[in-house]
Design a protein around this motif. Structure first.
Motif, PDB file in Angstrom:
ATOM      1  N   UNK B 209       0.839  -1.205   0.000  1.00 46.46           N
ATOM      2  CA  UNK B 209       0.000   0.000   0.000  1.00 46.46           C
ATOM      3  C   UNK B 209       0.873   1.254   0.000  1.00 46.46           C
ATOM      4  N   UNK B 210       1.943   1.268   0.847  1.00 47.24           N
ATOM      5  CA  UNK B 210       2.765   2.481   0.908  1.00 47.24           C
ATOM      6  C   UNK B 210       3.555   2.662  -0.399  1.00 47.24           C
ATOM      7  N   UNK B 211       3.944   1.561  -1.041  1.00 50.69           N
ATOM      8  CA  UNK B 211       4.655   1.688  -2.326  1.00 50.69           C
ATOM      9  C   UNK B 211       3.711   2.210  -3.408  1.00 50.69           C
ATOM     10  N   UNK B 212       2.458   1.757  -3.359  1.00 51.74           N
ATOM     11  CA  UNK B 212       1.474   2.203  -4.356  1.00 51.74           C
ATOM     12  C   UNK B 212       1.241   3.705  -4.256  1.00 51.74           C
ATOM     13  N   UNK B 213       1.362   4.231  -3.021  1.00 54.19           N
ATOM     14  CA  UNK B 213       1.072   5.655  -2.822  1.00 54.19           C
ATOM     15  C   UNK B 213       2.182   6.549  -3.365  1.00 54.19           C
ATOM     16  N   UNK B 214       3.360   5.975  -3.620  1.00 54.09           N
ATOM     17  CA  UNK B 214       4.484   6.819  -4.054  1.00 54.09           C
ATOM     18  C   UNK B 214       4.194   7.396  -5.434  1.00 54.09           C
ATOM     19  N   UNK B 215       4.341   8.716  -5.523  1.00 52.05           N
ATOM     20  CA  UNK B 215       4.147   9.404  -6.793  1.00 52.05           C
ATOM     21  C   UNK B 215       5.294   9.004  -7.735  1.00 52.05           C
ATOM     22  N   UNK B 216       4.930   8.345  -8.833  1.00 53.53           N
ATOM     23  CA  UNK B 216       5.969   7.826  -9.725  1.00 53.53           C
ATOM     24  C   UNK B 216       6.828   8.927 -10.346  1.00 53.53           C
ATOM     25  N   UNK B 217       6.261  10.158 -10.417  1.00 56.02           N
ATOM     26  CA  UNK B 217       7.040  11.226 -11.030  1.00 56.02           C
ATOM     27  C   UNK B 217       8.243  11.608 -10.166  1.00 56.02           C
ATOM     28  N   UNK B 218       8.156  11.324  -8.840  1.00 55.03           N
ATOM     29  CA  UNK B 218       9.303  11.597  -7.972  1.00 55.03           C
ATOM     30  C   UNK B 218      10.496  10.749  -8.388  1.00 55.03           C
ATOM     31  N   UNK B 219      10.203   9.509  -8.747  1.00 61.60           N
ATOM     32  CA  UNK B 219      11.280   8.593  -9.135  1.00 61.60           C
ATOM     33  C   UNK B 219      11.878   9.023 -10.473  1.00 61.60           C
ATOM     34  N   UNK B 220      10.991   9.393 -11.394  1.00 66.45           N
ATOM     35  CA  UNK B 220      11.472   9.906 -12.683  1.00 66.45           C
ATOM     36  C   UNK B 220      12.329  11.144 -12.477  1.00 66.45           C
ATOM     37  N   UNK B 221      11.844  12.042 -11.608  1.00 66.22           N
ATOM     38  CA  UNK B 221      12.575  13.282 -11.359  1.00 66.22           C
ATOM     39  C   UNK B 221      13.974  12.976 -10.833  1.00 66.22           C
ATOM     40  N   UNK B 222      14.050  12.033  -9.871  1.00 59.56           N
ATOM     41  CA  UNK B 222      15.349  11.688  -9.297  1.00 59.56           C
ATOM     42  C   UNK B 222      16.292  11.179 -10.382  1.00 59.56           C
ATOM     43  N   UNK B 223      15.744  10.364 -11.275  1.00 55.63           N
ATOM     44  CA  UNK B 223      16.621   9.800 -12.310  1.00 55.63           C
ATOM     45  C   UNK B 223      16.978  10.857 -13.357  1.00 55.63           C
ATOM     46  N   UNK B 224      16.036  11.755 -13.644  1.00 56.07           N
ATOM     47  CA  UNK B 224      16.356  12.841 -14.572  1.00 56.07           C
ATOM     48  C   UNK B 224      17.461  13.724 -14.018  1.00 56.07           C
ATOM     49  N   UNK B 225      17.485  13.831 -12.694  1.00 58.02           N
ATOM     50  CA  UNK B 225      18.492  14.685 -12.062  1.00 58.02           C
ATOM     51  C   UNK B 225      19.802  13.938 -11.860  1.00 58.02           C
ATOM     52  N   UNK B 226      19.901  12.740 -12.415  1.00 61.79           N
ATOM     53  CA  UNK B 226      21.193  12.072 -12.458  1.00 61.79           C
ATOM     54  C   UNK B 226      21.434  11.019 -11.396  1.00 61.79           C
ATOM     55  N   UNK B 227      20.429  10.667 -10.597  1.00 59.94           N
ATOM     56  CA  UNK B 227      20.624   9.597  -9.622  1.00 59.94           C
ATOM     57  C   UNK B 227      20.626   8.242 -10.342  1.00 59.94           C
ATOM     58  N   UNK B 228      21.439   7.332  -9.843  1.00 61.58           N
ATOM     59  CA  UNK B 228      21.410   5.991 -10.431  1.00 61.58           C
ATOM     60  C   UNK B 228      20.149   5.282  -9.917  1.00 61.58           C
ATOM     61  N   UNK B 229      19.842   4.130 -10.509  1.00 58.82           N
ATOM     62  CA  UNK B 229      18.656   3.397 -10.075  1.00 58.82           C
ATOM     63  C   UNK B 229      18.750   3.033  -8.598  1.00 58.82           C
ATOM     64  N   UNK B 230      19.956   2.611  -8.191  1.00 62.82           N
ATOM     65  CA  UNK B 230      20.152   2.214  -6.799  1.00 62.82           C
ATOM     66  C   UNK B 230      19.982   3.402  -5.868  1.00 62.82           C
ATOM     67  N   UNK B 231      20.600   4.553  -6.281  1.00 61.70           N
ATOM     68  CA  UNK B 231      20.490   5.761  -5.464  1.00 61.70           C
ATOM     69  C   UNK B 231      19.032   6.213  -5.339  1.00 61.70           C
ATOM     70  N   UNK B 232      18.303   6.143  -6.452  1.00 60.38           N
ATOM     71  CA  UNK B 232      16.892   6.530  -6.437  1.00 60.38           C
ATOM     72  C   UNK B 232      16.134   5.678  -5.436  1.00 60.38           C
ATOM     73  N   UNK B 233      16.413   4.370  -5.481  1.00 55.66           N
ATOM     74  CA  UNK B 233      15.721   3.463  -4.575  1.00 55.66           C
ATOM     75  C   UNK B 233      16.034   3.816  -3.124  1.00 55.66           C
ATOM     76  N   UNK B 234      17.329   4.044  -2.860  1.00 54.10           N
ATOM     77  CA  UNK B 234      17.762   4.265  -1.481  1.00 54.10           C
ATOM     78  C   UNK B 234      17.291   5.614  -0.953  1.00 54.10           C
TER      79      UNK B 234
END
Lengths: 269, 321
Positions: B209-234
């Motif tokens: 439930x808490x993962x479903x609530x995460x706004x997916x654009x936040x993850x995209x934003x993090x990766x657009x700003x140069x975070x690696x997949x692992x960094x985004x996750x962490x």
């Protein structure tokens, strides 16, 4: 790539989850009194043994009686609380709802011993099926509320307002508009509560008097190695039955979502 | 005109139903808001009262009685109602009770860690890698085994883990080990494995439930700003999932203390827990007051640990709301 790794993990995890359920029918149809591999042959003897055990039939009847009454009462209490929580604001709402939902996380043995003490030592009541029902209603109500909260939240308030503006009373609005819309939620709450009560052992063991419920009866059988294959057969029947009930509950839950015009977002809880 | 006014009224009414009190206030003035609110509060209270009264009578009162009982004593059938700390002294001085309580907390902690660590990838997989249409099917598959007879499930773990069990005979048959693995045999480890299985859906659902609530654009934003997949996750996904993780830890940890079936069936003599002792005190030794004391102690330790755990995670929990 990462997704495939997760997929493999998910399949292995499902195997872990299903390991007991998959083993159950193997031993239920196995032609040996010892519950171990290798399997020796096919038999349906254990199922016929179940048919010739009157004590089991009494226990099943008890359990079904308890489960039906508990499911109905828990769902009635669930409807009240879920309706109040989704429609109205009242003082200390979070505290009240939190308290009602408490049995969801409370260790079951605590519920069991506290009810036992009150019934036997304080009120001096005999332990009957009704004492089990009292306890089962308490632990089923939070599950019922969780399901019904979802059902009530999905209703578009405008429909009820429209009915009242068109001259229906509060009660007839509830009966004619709200109730049919939450009906699928109610049925799914009844089925889930029934399943929980039917399977509950920890509290039932404390609260049963002279007539054991089915899980209490099974617990008694687990001590006798010669009875184990019959327990496996009984377990197989129960698994098939509860999967059927769950599919039914899931069917009604989805129909409820469709009626309310919503997309499916998740599972039961 | 009349119809217009009617519609206007309807709209105002609707806005109340949706809890936007401000519009209501500007529409009708403070006094009527107060009045209507009051009536609604009364309706809410009236509606919740049957459930609340039931919970008070069958939960709050019995819990209070158990607390009282823990200060009384019992000699076979006669109950002595004079206040005493004798039970608590006995519970603290007898090493048996201490051992059982510590083992219970230790096992419950182990069960929590194992269950949540195993559950997180599944919740993550279903939330992020399963197409939305299939999600409820996966959740359904995960919950099904949970609804099948608890006693028989635990018993089958005994069959799987036992000396001649499925796992050991399978491993020997494959030539992977020469003699049965003993570390999973009738001890606390077996209890942990069995309970990790029993509580799996309880751990998966809150995290999902808490993962479903995460706004997916936040993850995209993090990766657009140069975070690696692992960094985004962490740095994005994991902190946002903390409320779910905390909820599943609590929902696994707290009830685990109260289980006496699993320790009895797969725990062996060194896997018994405090709930077994509570059961024995009540049903065999006829010493309800001492049983009540042990129940109170178990509840208090669980509550304290749960509160400390929530306190340690408050940073993440607060940022969420």
């Amino acid at each position: 790539m990462k997704s495939r790794g997760l997929m493999i993990y998910a399949v292995v995890y499902l195997l872990f989850l299903y390991a007991p359920v998959l083993l159950l029918p193997m031993f239920a149809f196995n032609d040996s009194t010892i519950i171990a591999f290798p399997l020796t042959g096919f038999t349906t003897d254990w199922f016929s043994e179940l048919r010739n055990t009157p004590a089991l039939h009494t226990a099943v009847k008890n359990s079904v009686f308890i489960a039906v009454i508990s499911a109905v009462l828990a769902t009635l209490l669930g409807i009240c609380a879920a309706r109040a929580a989704t429609k109205f604001d009242f003082p200390a709402k979070r505290g009240v709802m939190g308290f009602i939902m408490l049995p969801l996380v409370l260790p079951e043995i605590i519920v069991a011993v506290s009810l036992l003490v009150v019934m036997v030592q304080v009120l001096n009541l005999p332990l009957t099926n009704w004492s089990v029902i009292a306890a089962h209603v308490l632990i089923c109500t939070p599950f019922s509320i969780a399901i019904l909260n979802g059902a009530f939240q999905n209703i578009d308030g405008a429909l009820e307002e429209a009915a009242m503006d068109l001259g229906e009373t509060r009660w007839s609005t509830f009966r004619l508009v709200t109730f049919p819309l939450v009906m699928p939620g109610i049925i799914s709450s009844l089925l889930i509560s029934f399943t929980i009560s039917l399977d509950e052992f920890i509290i039932a063991f404390f609260m049963t008097g002279a007539n054991p419920t089915m899980p209490v009866y099974i617990w008694g059988l687990l001590r006798f190695p010669s009875k184990l294959p019959a327990v496996m057969a009984l377990g197989t029947i129960l698994v098939v039955l509860s999967i059927a009930l769950l599919i039914l509950a899931e069917f009604f839950r989805r129909r409820g979502l469709r009626r309310a015009g919503l997309k499916d977002t998740g599972g039961f809880l | 005109m009349c119809i217009l006014g009617f519609q206007k009224g309807t709209r105002l009414h609707l806005s109340l139903a949706r809890n936007s009190r401000k519009i209501w206030v500007s529409g009708l003035g403070k006094r009527s808001v107060f009045k209507i609110n009051n009536r609604d509060q009364l309706r809410g209270m009236a509606l919740v009262s049957p459930t609340l009264i039931y919970a008070i009578l069958l939960l709050a009162v019995p819990l209070a009685v158990i607390f009282l009982f823990s200060f009384w004593t019992q000699d076979y059938l006669t109950l002595d109602r004079s206040f005493t700390l004798k039970n608590y002294r006995e519970a603290f001085s007898d090493p048996l009770y201490r051992t059982l309580l510590f083992r219970s907390l230790w096992v419950a902690g182990g069960v929590t860690v194992v269950t949540v660590v195993l559950a997180f990838p599944i919740a993550y997989f279903v939330s992020f890698h399963v197409t939305p249409k299939r999600k409820s099917l996966w959740l359904f598959l995960i919950t099904i085994p949970f609804w099948t007879s608890y006693l028989i499930r635990v018993f089958l773990w005994k069959v799987i883990l036992g000396y001649n069990g499925v796992l050991n005979s399978g491993l020997i048959g494959l030539g992977l080990v020469d003699e049965p693995l003993t570390f999973i045999l009738y001890n606390a480890n077996a209890v942990v494995i069995t309970l990790a299985h029993a509580f799996a859906p309880f751990a998966i659902l809150p995290i999902f439930v808490s993962l479903e609530k995460i706004d997916r654009s936040l993850i995209e934003a993090a990766q657009d700003l140069g975070e690696s997949k692992y960094q985004t996750f962490r740095r994005v996904t994991l902190p946002l999932a903390v409320p779910g993780i905390v909820a599943s830890c609590l929902i696994v940890f707290i009830p685990t203390i109260g289980d006496y079936v699993t320790p009895r069936l797969v725990g062996g003599p060194n896997g018994l827990m405090i709930a077994n002792m509570i059961q024995v005190q009540f049903l065999k030794l006829n010493n309800a007051p001492l049983g009540a004391t042990l129940a109170v102690l178990a509840m208090v330790s669980v509550t304290v640990i749960a509160l400390v755990f929530i306190f340690l995670n408050r940073k993440y929990l607060r940022s969420r709301s």
